[in-house]
Design a protein around this motif. Structure first.
Motif, PDB file in Angstrom:
ATOM      1  N   ASP A  12      10.920  -3.433   5.732  1.00  0.00           N
ATOM      2  CA  ASP A  12      12.370  -3.571   5.763  1.00  0.00           C
ATOM      3  C   ASP A  12      13.000  -2.279   6.285  1.00  0.00           C
ATOM      4  O   ASP A  12      12.423  -1.189   6.158  1.00  0.00           O
ATOM      5  N   LYS A  13      14.203  -2.417   6.850  1.00  0.00           N
ATOM      6  CA  LYS A  13      14.929  -1.269   7.398  1.00  0.00           C
ATOM      7  C   LYS A  13      16.216  -1.061   6.585  1.00  0.00           C
ATOM      8  O   LYS A  13      17.238  -1.707   6.840  1.00  0.00           O
ATOM      9  N   PRO A  14      16.181  -0.192   5.596  1.00  0.00           N
ATOM     10  CA  PRO A  14      17.383   0.044   4.790  1.00  0.00           C
ATOM     11  C   PRO A  14      18.501   0.669   5.619  1.00  0.00           C
ATOM     12  O   PRO A  14      18.258   1.538   6.475  1.00  0.00           O
ATOM     13  N   ILE A  15      19.722   0.230   5.376  1.00  0.00           N
ATOM     14  CA  ILE A  15      20.889   0.812   6.034  1.00  0.00           C
ATOM     15  C   ILE A  15      21.992   1.035   5.003  1.00  0.00           C
ATOM     16  O   ILE A  15      22.062   0.332   3.990  1.00  0.00           O
ATOM     17  N   ALA A  16      22.841   2.014   5.258  1.00  0.00           N
ATOM     18  CA  ALA A  16      23.999   2.248   4.408  1.00  0.00           C
ATOM     19  C   ALA A  16      25.043   1.173   4.670  1.00  0.00           C
ATOM     20  O   ALA A  16      25.084   0.575   5.755  1.00  0.00           O
ATOM     21  N   GLU A  17      25.903   0.940   3.706  1.00  0.00           N
ATOM     22  CA  GLU A  17      26.919  -0.104   3.842  1.00  0.00           C
ATOM     23  C   GLU A  17      28.153   0.375   4.613  1.00  0.00           C
ATOM     24  O   GLU A  17      29.028  -0.414   4.928  1.00  0.00           O
ATOM     25  N   GLY A  50       0.794  -1.218   0.000  1.00  0.00           N
ATOM     26  CA  GLY A  50       0.000   0.000   0.000  1.00  0.00           C
ATOM     27  C   GLY A  50       0.831   1.275   0.000  1.00  0.00           C
ATOM     28  O   GLY A  50       2.069   1.235  -0.014  1.00  0.00           O
ATOM     29  N   PRO A  51       0.142   2.410   0.050  1.00  0.00           N
ATOM     30  CA  PRO A  51       0.790   3.716  -0.125  1.00  0.00           C
ATOM     31  C   PRO A  51       1.095   4.474   1.158  1.00  0.00           C
ATOM     32  O   PRO A  51       1.303   5.685   1.127  1.00  0.00           O
ATOM     33  N   HIS A  52       1.119   3.785   2.294  1.00  0.00           N
ATOM     34  CA  HIS A  52       1.141   4.510   3.569  1.00  0.00           C
ATOM     35  C   HIS A  52       2.447   4.387   4.347  1.00  0.00           C
ATOM     36  O   HIS A  52       2.466   4.640   5.556  1.00  0.00           O
ATOM     37  N   SER A  53       3.533   4.029   3.708  1.00  0.00           N
ATOM     38  CA  SER A  53       4.793   3.890   4.447  1.00  0.00           C
ATOM     39  C   SER A  53       5.727   5.051   4.150  1.00  0.00           C
ATOM     40  O   SER A  53       5.633   5.704   3.110  1.00  0.00           O
ATOM     41  N   SER A  54       6.650   5.298   5.082  1.00  0.00           N
ATOM     42  CA  SER A  54       7.626   6.377   4.875  1.00  0.00           C
ATOM     43  C   SER A  54       8.878   6.115   5.706  1.00  0.00           C
ATOM     44  O   SER A  54       8.849   5.363   6.681  1.00  0.00           O
ATOM     45  N   GLY A  55       9.968   6.747   5.303  1.00  0.00           N
ATOM     46  CA  GLY A  55      11.249   6.547   5.966  1.00  0.00           C
ATOM     47  C   GLY A  55      11.549   7.603   7.018  1.00  0.00           C
ATOM     48  O   GLY A  55      10.896   8.647   7.083  1.00  0.00           O
ATOM     49  N   GLU A  56      12.542   7.315   7.832  1.00  0.00           N
ATOM     50  CA  GLU A  56      13.049   8.240   8.846  1.00  0.00           C
ATOM     51  C   GLU A  56      14.555   8.044   8.951  1.00  0.00           C
ATOM     52  O   GLU A  56      15.019   6.919   9.171  1.00  0.00           O
ATOM     53  N   ALA A  57      15.311   9.109   8.785  1.00  0.00           N
ATOM     54  CA  ALA A  57      16.761   9.015   8.897  1.00  0.00           C
ATOM     55  C   ALA A  57      17.170   8.848  10.360  1.00  0.00           C
ATOM     56  O   ALA A  57      16.716   9.610  11.219  1.00  0.00           O
ATOM     57  N   GLU A  58      18.028   7.862  10.631  1.00  0.00           N
ATOM     58  CA  GLU A  58      18.470   7.605  12.001  1.00  0.00           C
ATOM     59  C   GLU A  58      19.923   7.132  12.019  1.00  0.00           C
ATOM     60  O   GLU A  58      20.379   6.493  11.066  1.00  0.00           O
ATOM     61  N   MET A  89      18.943   1.499  16.147  1.00  0.00           N
ATOM     62  CA  MET A  89      18.666   2.790  15.533  1.00  0.00           C
ATOM     63  C   MET A  89      18.351   3.785  16.636  1.00  0.00           C
ATOM     64  O   MET A  89      17.636   3.476  17.586  1.00  0.00           O
ATOM     65  N   GLY A  90      18.903   5.011  16.478  1.00  0.00           N
ATOM     66  CA  GLY A  90      18.939   5.939  17.598  1.00  0.00           C
ATOM     67  C   GLY A  90      17.937   7.063  17.625  1.00  0.00           C
ATOM     68  O   GLY A  90      18.143   8.066  18.300  1.00  0.00           O
ATOM     69  N   ASP A 119      14.346   4.023   9.507  1.00  0.00           N
ATOM     70  CA  ASP A 119      13.287   3.264  10.178  1.00  0.00           C
ATOM     71  C   ASP A 119      12.023   3.386   9.324  1.00  0.00           C
ATOM     72  O   ASP A 119      11.085   4.113   9.662  1.00  0.00           O
ATOM     73  N   HIS A 120      12.022   2.689   8.200  1.00  0.00           N
ATOM     74  CA  HIS A 120      10.870   2.755   7.300  1.00  0.00           C
ATOM     75  C   HIS A 120       9.686   2.072   7.980  1.00  0.00           C
ATOM     76  O   HIS A 120       9.803   0.943   8.467  1.00  0.00           O
ATOM     77  N   THR A 121       8.539   2.776   8.014  1.00  0.00           N
ATOM     78  CA  THR A 121       7.416   2.348   8.837  1.00  0.00           C
ATOM     79  C   THR A 121       6.103   2.473   8.081  1.00  0.00           C
ATOM     80  O   THR A 121       5.893   3.443   7.351  1.00  0.00           O
ATOM     81  N   ASP A 122       5.228   1.509   8.265  1.00  0.00           N
ATOM     82  CA  ASP A 122       3.883   1.571   7.703  1.00  0.00           C
ATOM     83  C   ASP A 122       3.022   2.444   8.614  1.00  0.00           C
ATOM     84  O   ASP A 122       2.713   2.058   9.748  1.00  0.00           O
ATOM     85  N   ARG A 123       2.646   3.619   8.143  1.00  0.00           N
ATOM     86  CA  ARG A 123       1.940   4.584   8.994  1.00  0.00           C
ATOM     87  C   ARG A 123       0.496   4.172   9.270  1.00  0.00           C
ATOM     88  O   ARG A 123      -0.075   4.575  10.303  1.00  0.00           O
ATOM     89  N   HIS A 124      -0.105   3.399   8.378  1.00  0.00           N
ATOM     90  CA  HIS A 124      -1.465   2.921   8.646  1.00  0.00           C
ATOM     91  C   HIS A 124      -1.445   1.895   9.781  1.00  0.00           C
ATOM     92  O   HIS A 124      -2.227   1.987  10.731  1.00  0.00           O
ATOM     93  N   VAL A 125      -0.531   0.938   9.703  1.00  0.00           N
ATOM     94  CA  VAL A 125      -0.417  -0.069  10.762  1.00  0.00           C
ATOM     95  C   VAL A 125      -0.024   0.595  12.079  1.00  0.00           C
ATOM     96  O   VAL A 125      -0.468   0.173  13.157  1.00  0.00           O
TER      97      VAL A 125
END
Length: 227
Positions: free
Chosen positions: A119-124, A75-83, A185-186, A100-106
């Motif tokens: 999923d939680k994307p992280i830099a290498e 769905g269209p309700h998720s968004s990321g957060e830089a941490e 994640m901080g 901390d990519h999160t489903d905002r509806h859930v």
């Protein structure tokens, strides 16, 4: 879960294989009570209940961590957060960058569940924490969101607005040390213009003292919801 990372210190860059068996997300981790209240109200506007304690430590399956360039979300309700990302490996602490990519509806009916859904994307890239500990509060987190209208600045501020790694670790472990194999994640800062979804999220952790940065970027593929 084993992650193939790159350790960059002031002398060199080298590959680093890190085994993660515990993933923790520190929520509501602001130092500034007014700024944290702003973020709480920001999420309350989306229907997210106010936390009963701050900070709150959410456990997430380690296999949610990913270095892939794209994640898939229902769905269209998720968004990321830089941490910031703190990693304990072989008796040493490292700092990296994650979202901390999160489903905002859930999230409106279960914050802990919403953390697990995406999923939680992280830099290498990782830095030794001791290289930045002395000027930690000067590190800058910045993120951008790309939507149909284009790419805009989404978050910006110094990590001095958030609890330090030492403080978070002490609260999480009741005064102990972060166990090897743990990634944490901080916390994050408010979104400029409010929390919202997009097709791409990119962010950076900037060290103005040592003149370097860690970058992370990923696309969000929206999966249809049937039924």
């Amino acid at each position: 879960m084993q992650l193939e990372m790159t350790l960059i210190d002031t002398a060199k860059a080298a590959p680093l294989a890190v085994e993660i068996d515990t993933m923790v997300i520190a929520g509501w981790a602001g130092r500034d009570a007014a700024a944290m209240e702003h973020h709480i109200r920001e999420l309350e506007a989306l229907g997210v209940k106010r936390p009963t304690a701050t900070p709150t430590f959410y456990r997430v399956a380690p296999n949610r961590l990913t270095t892939a360039a794209q994640i898939e979300c229902s769905g269209p309700h998720s968004s990321g957060e830089a941490e910031t990302l703190i990693v304990a490996h072989q008796g040493r602490l490292y700092v990296g960058l994650g979202s901390d990519h999160t489903d905002r509806h859930v999230e409106t009916f279960g914050v802990a569940v919403s953390k697990q859904i995406c999923d939680k994307p992280i830099a290498e890239t990782l830095w030794p924490l001791d290289e930045v500990a002395g000027h930690w509060d000067q590190l800058i987190l910045r993120s951008w969101l790309t939507t149909a209208e284009g790419r805009v600045l989404y978050q910006e501020g110094t990590v001095g607005s958030l609890l330090s790694p030492q403080d978070l670790i002490a609260r999480y472990t009741d005064g102990g040390t972060l166990p090897n194999g743990t990634a944490m994640m901080g916390g994050t800062m408010p979104a400029i213009g409010g929390v919202r979804a997009g097709q791409r999220f990119d962010c950076a952790l900037i060290d103005p003292v040592l003149s370097r940065d860690i970058k992370l970027a990923y696309d969000i593929l929206e999966l249809p919801i049937a039924g």
